[in-house]
Design an enzyme around this catalytic site. Sequence first.
Site, PDB file in Angstrom:
ATOM      1  N   CYS A 138       8.146  -7.484  -4.490  1.00  0.00           N
ATOM      2  CA  CYS A 138       7.434  -7.648  -5.614  1.00  0.00           C
ATOM      3  C   CYS A 138       8.023  -8.429  -6.926  1.00  0.00           C
ATOM      4  CB  CYS A 138       7.217  -6.299  -6.104  1.00  0.00           C
ATOM      5  SG  CYS A 138       6.345  -4.951  -5.284  1.00  0.00           S
ATOM      6  N   HIS A 195       5.704  -6.009 -14.294  1.00  0.00           N
ATOM      7  CA  HIS A 195       5.050  -5.657 -12.896  1.00  0.00           C
ATOM      8  C   HIS A 195       4.254  -4.403 -12.982  1.00  0.00           C
ATOM      9  CE1 HIS A 195       4.345  -5.397  -8.707  1.00  0.00           C
ATOM     10  NE2 HIS A 195       5.552  -4.427  -8.444  1.00  0.00           N
ATOM     11  N   ASN A 231      -0.851  -1.670  -7.390  1.00  0.00           N
ATOM     12  CA  ASN A 231       0.384  -2.396  -7.237  1.00  0.00           C
ATOM     13  C   ASN A 231       0.149  -3.644  -6.417  1.00  0.00           C
ATOM     14  OD1 ASN A 231       2.988  -3.803  -6.708  1.00  0.00           O
ATOM     15  ND2 ASN A 231       4.070  -2.043  -6.412  1.00  0.00           N
TER      16      ASN A 231
HETATM   17  O1  UT7 Z   1       6.969  -2.303  -6.478  1.00  0.00           O
HETATM   18  C1  UT7 Z   1       7.845  -1.246  -6.544  1.00  0.00           C
HETATM   19  C2  UT7 Z   1       6.961  -0.157  -5.567  1.00  0.00           C
HETATM   20  N1  UT7 Z   1       7.196   1.072  -5.644  1.00  0.00           N
HETATM   21  C3  UT7 Z   1       7.049   1.913  -6.805  1.00  0.00           C
HETATM   22  O2  UT7 Z   1       7.095   1.446  -8.006  1.00  0.00           O
HETATM   23  C4  UT7 Z   1       7.364   3.429  -6.829  1.00  0.00           C
HETATM   24  C5  UT7 Z   1       8.023   4.041  -7.697  1.00  0.00           C
HETATM   25  N2  UT7 Z   1       7.906   5.597  -7.691  1.00  0.00           N
HETATM   26  C6  UT7 Z   1       6.716   6.265  -7.953  1.00  0.00           C
HETATM   27  O3  UT7 Z   1       5.892   5.603  -8.506  1.00  0.00           O
HETATM   28  C7  UT7 Z   1       6.578   7.721  -7.844  1.00  0.00           C
HETATM   29  O4  UT7 Z   1       7.945   8.167  -7.344  1.00  0.00           O
HETATM   30  C8  UT7 Z   1       5.419   8.161  -7.069  1.00  0.00           C
HETATM   31  C9  UT7 Z   1       4.317   7.848  -7.653  1.00  0.00           C
HETATM   32  C10 UT7 Z   1       5.300   7.162  -5.692  1.00  0.00           C
HETATM   33  C11 UT7 Z   1       5.703   9.483  -6.371  1.00  0.00           C
HETATM   34  O5  UT7 Z   1       5.595  10.521  -7.949  1.00  0.00           O
HETATM   35  P1  UT7 Z   1       6.872  11.639  -7.809  1.00  0.00           P
HETATM   36  O6  UT7 Z   1       6.714  12.438  -9.115  1.00  0.00           O
HETATM   37  O7  UT7 Z   1       7.880  10.976  -7.860  1.00  0.00           O
HETATM   38  O8  UT7 Z   1       6.592  12.560  -6.480  1.00  0.00           O
HETATM   39  P2  UT7 Z   1       7.421  13.177  -5.436  1.00  0.00           P
HETATM   40  O9  UT7 Z   1       7.674  12.020  -4.319  1.00  0.00           O
HETATM   41  O10 UT7 Z   1       8.595  13.831  -6.232  1.00  0.00           O
HETATM   42  O11 UT7 Z   1       6.758  14.131  -4.936  1.00  0.00           O
HETATM   43  C12 UT7 Z   1       6.148  15.316  -5.696  1.00  0.00           C
HETATM   44  C13 UT7 Z   1       5.105  16.085  -4.722  1.00  0.00           C
HETATM   45  C14 UT7 Z   1       5.771  16.261  -3.249  1.00  0.00           C
HETATM   46  O12 UT7 Z   1       5.356  17.477  -2.928  1.00  0.00           O
HETATM   47  P3  UT7 Z   1       6.261  18.800  -2.948  1.00  0.00           P
HETATM   48  O13 UT7 Z   1       7.297  18.366  -1.586  1.00  0.00           O
HETATM   49  O14 UT7 Z   1       6.641  19.036  -4.141  1.00  0.00           O
HETATM   50  O15 UT7 Z   1       5.209  19.921  -2.413  1.00  0.00           O
HETATM   51  C15 UT7 Z   1       5.008  15.283  -2.476  1.00  0.00           C
HETATM   52  O16 UT7 Z   1       4.652  15.566  -1.159  1.00  0.00           O
HETATM   53  O17 UT7 Z   1       3.985  15.480  -4.812  1.00  0.00           O
HETATM   54  C16 UT7 Z   1       3.573  15.326  -3.256  1.00  0.00           C
HETATM   55  N3  UT7 Z   1       2.895  13.995  -3.247  1.00  0.00           N
HETATM   56  C17 UT7 Z   1       1.316  13.760  -3.350  1.00  0.00           C
HETATM   57  N4  UT7 Z   1       0.618  14.862  -3.607  1.00  0.00           N
HETATM   58  C18 UT7 Z   1      -0.734  14.492  -3.790  1.00  0.00           C
HETATM   59  C19 UT7 Z   1       3.502  12.915  -2.850  1.00  0.00           C
HETATM   60  N5  UT7 Z   1       2.228  11.732  -2.989  1.00  0.00           N
HETATM   61  C20 UT7 Z   1       1.015  12.551  -3.325  1.00  0.00           C
HETATM   62  C21 UT7 Z   1      -0.051  12.059  -3.254  1.00  0.00           C
HETATM   63  N6  UT7 Z   1      -0.912  13.220  -3.579  1.00  0.00           N
HETATM   64  N7  UT7 Z   1      -0.693  10.977  -3.198  1.00  0.00           N
END
Ligand code: UT7
Length: 317
Positions: A114, A244, A274
């Site tokens: 990215c 970005h 993204n």
């Molecule tokens: O160019 C670089 C590219 N990457 C990035 O910029 C990624 C940076 N990170 C992020 O943007 C965030 O970490 C995410 C948006 C990807 C995820 O958000 P988060 O608040 O860090 O969520 P998490 O991974 O801690 O997950 C929390 C919960 C989990 O469920 P449990 O285990 O608490 O029951 C996940 O399974 O949310 C669940 N989850 C979802 N639920 C509904 C993860 N993705 C989804 C989804 N819809 N799409």
Amino acid sequence: MSGIDILGTGHYVPENRLSNDDLSKMVKTNDEWIFPRTGIKTRHISKTENTSELAYQAAKKAIENSGIDKSDIGFIIVATCSADNIMPSVACMLLDRLDLNNQHVMAFDLNAACTGFVYALSVANALLATRPDKCAVVIGAEVFSKLLDYTDRSTCILFGDGAGAVVVKYCASAKFYQVISSKGNTDALRIPGVPFYDCTEPSYCTMNGQEVFKFAVEYPSYSMQEVLDHLGYTMKDIHYVLFHQANARIVASVSKRMKIRQEQLYMNIEEYGNTSAASIAIMLDEMNQKGLLKKGMKLLLVGFGAGLTWGTIYLEW
Ligand code: UT7
């Protein structure tokens, strides 16, 4: 100090859109989860067009917008991690279509995930200093959707396809400064390549979202601060920060940390998600087309991504 002038911009995205509601029919997710956590409402997803097609359309527009003669082009650099082929490069695939096969053009792809467009602009700046008579077409282009597992809700909701391009030329009086860096980390964000030896791994993007989030809030800020300190500026001196578009929450956290005001930011993540290496180039073209960029404006272009890679470029419009 010398640098580059941006002579023209262009961007192109596939027509087909994939909304949060569409995604909720494919994986267990919904708009109520996606939008507040990412700022994304929809993304453009290619049905049949590959990365070279998106890159071509964006480059064509940028060349037209610049008003240059094609014979002035000496370099084509395509930042991408979703090239059509491992070889030939997307950049070489563009030569025929842009009718540049009968002149000397150094054409190559660059993969810094990215952060690719920031890296590519930095390379163009260095190359053009050796050939001030020539222009470079610098493109960020991705069909990231072909690298996503649409059963993995933690990644497939984030990314979209698109391309952005600029035509740049050496300028003795231009101000250009960069702090660009990298560190090796294959755990945070990865797409495996051609299977090697007994490999059973699928070739999809995997990510440790929280690790990337923490890195994204911290490291790009260091590079911005270093650029500002070197130039003797504070954030108040900057007209626009093109950060970005990975996640609106990352931009909000960085803005708080770096005291970036809302009116200094340009955001389009709601529409595109993204788009990886294309993100900053698409922003530049949209801002240019909307007439937001005035001569002499001070810009920070800030990227981060897999590698890990990150960096900030200061330039003046
Ligand atoms: O160019 C670089 C590219 N990457 C990035 O910029 C990624 C940076 N990170 C992020 O943007 C965030 O970490 C995410 C948006 C990807 C995820 O958000 P988060 O608040 O860090 O969520 P998490 O991974 O801690 O997950 C929390 C919960 C989990 O469920 P449990 O285990 O608490 O029951 C996940 O399974 O949310 C669940 N989850 C979802 N639920 C509904 C993860 N993705 C989804 C989804 N819809 N799409």
